[in-house]
Design an enzyme around this catalytic site. Structure first.
Site, PDB file in Angstrom:
ATOM      1  N   LYS A 143      -9.467   2.764  -2.025  1.00  0.00           N
ATOM      2  CA  LYS A 143      -9.727   2.127  -0.739  1.00  0.00           C
ATOM      3  C   LYS A 143     -11.055   2.605  -0.144  1.00  0.00           C
ATOM      4  CE  LYS A 143      -7.244   1.191   3.613  1.00  0.00           C
ATOM      5  NZ  LYS A 143      -5.977   1.477   4.332  1.00  0.00           N
ATOM      6  N   GLU A 172       0.835  -1.209   0.000  1.00  0.00           N
ATOM      7  CA  GLU A 172       0.000   0.000   0.000  1.00  0.00           C
ATOM      8  C   GLU A 172       0.874   1.265   0.000  1.00  0.00           C
ATOM      9  OE1 GLU A 172      -3.626   1.929   2.706  1.00  0.00           O
ATOM     10  OE2 GLU A 172      -2.400   0.294   3.500  1.00  0.00           O
ATOM     11  N   CYS A 196      -5.504  -3.206   2.351  1.00  0.00           N
ATOM     12  CA  CYS A 196      -5.217  -3.235   3.781  1.00  0.00           C
ATOM     13  C   CYS A 196      -6.457  -3.422   4.658  1.00  0.00           C
ATOM     14  CB  CYS A 196      -4.438  -1.972   4.158  1.00  0.00           C
ATOM     15  SG  CYS A 196      -3.473  -2.155   5.693  1.00  0.00           S
TER      16      CYS A 196
END
Length: 264
Positions: A114, A44, A146
């Site tokens: 995200k 990330e 994540c």
């Protein structure tokens, strides 16, 4: 059943130094190509490092920005697919934590923003508003980032949208290493889908990133586990492997009973 070769780049980016990180990306791609990989995954926000919230006006870019243009050139040069995460400046003026899937011709096939922001990310970034499954010759790839792995609804949605495997770019830190180890395996097992999760190492301020990148098959078995090892490792991953017909979790769902999950 077919198989692809996947490289996982568990590395330490340098905060706010795109040139250094682009060199790491180039070196990793050369190694992945040497291992005859089809796809390489980076952690990330690898292009810039993770703690960039206060510098987004200087560091964020679009898919056509200078850093991403160089990554695209490297994909073409090495003939590799890559999942690369970067701070994206959206067309709406907002900033997103994004993961781009680039093909072996250097074309951006899709960008996932995200959707579940963690802790102080909310101070600087805007959450994405849609999940993403990208069709490629390697298979249909579901994208996650994540903290997303901690919400089972995302992986299930990607599976129901036709994903053949899931790619998770990560910047997970201590003391949460066990969370992602368990959640990644659970997402693979409960959806009968391979999961690739690529985390980073190193420190930024008080954050100590915990590694433990993995490649997990559709039965939850770990094919590659890097723990604290820095570097690039490659493994063969089966797509469409034989599964236990008694399980068939998606087919055995009782969707009519789950409406409570979607309530606000």
């Amino acid at each position: 059943m077919k198989a692809i070769k996947v490289s996982v780049a568990q590395l330490m980016p340098k905060l706010a130094d795109k040139q250094k990180n682009l060199q790491l990306i180039s070196d990793a791609m050369i190694e992945a190509k040497r291992d005859q990989a089809d796809l390489i995954i980076f952690p990330e926000l690898f292009l810039t490092g993770y703690s960039v919230g206060s510098e987004l006006d200087q560091l964020a870019e679009t898919e056509d920005g200078p850093g991403m243009t160089e990554v695209r050139r490297l994909c073409l040069e090495q003939g590799l697919y890559a999942a690369i995460s970067f701070p994206e400046k959206g067309e709406d003026g907002h900033y997103y934590i994004s993961s781009a899937l680039i093909d072996d011709n250097g074309e951006v096939l899709g960008i996932y923003r995200k959707t579940h922001l963690f802790d102080q990310e909310k101070m600087h970034f805007t959450p994405g508003s849609e999940f993403k499954v990208i069709e490629t010759p390697l298979g249909k790839i579901g994208m996650m980032i994540c903290f997303d792995v901690e919400f089972p609804e995302i992986a299930r949605s990607l599976k129901l949208s036709g994903a053949d495997f899931i790619v998770i770019v990560n910047a997970n830190m201590h003391p949460y290493e066990l969370h992602h180890n368990l959640f990644a395996r659970a997402r693979a097992l409960e959806n009968e889908i391979p999961v690739i999760i690529c985390n980073r190492l190193g420190k930024e301020g008080d954050l100590d990133f915990c590694g433990d990148s993995m490649v997990i098959d559709a039965t939850g078995d770990i094919l590659l586990e890097m723990k604290q090892t820095e570097g690039v490792q490659t493994v063969e991953l089966a797509i469409g492997q034989q599964l236990d017909p008694k399980m068939s979790y998606t087919a055995n769902r009782r969707a009519e009973l789950y409406s409570k999950i979607a309530e606000q």
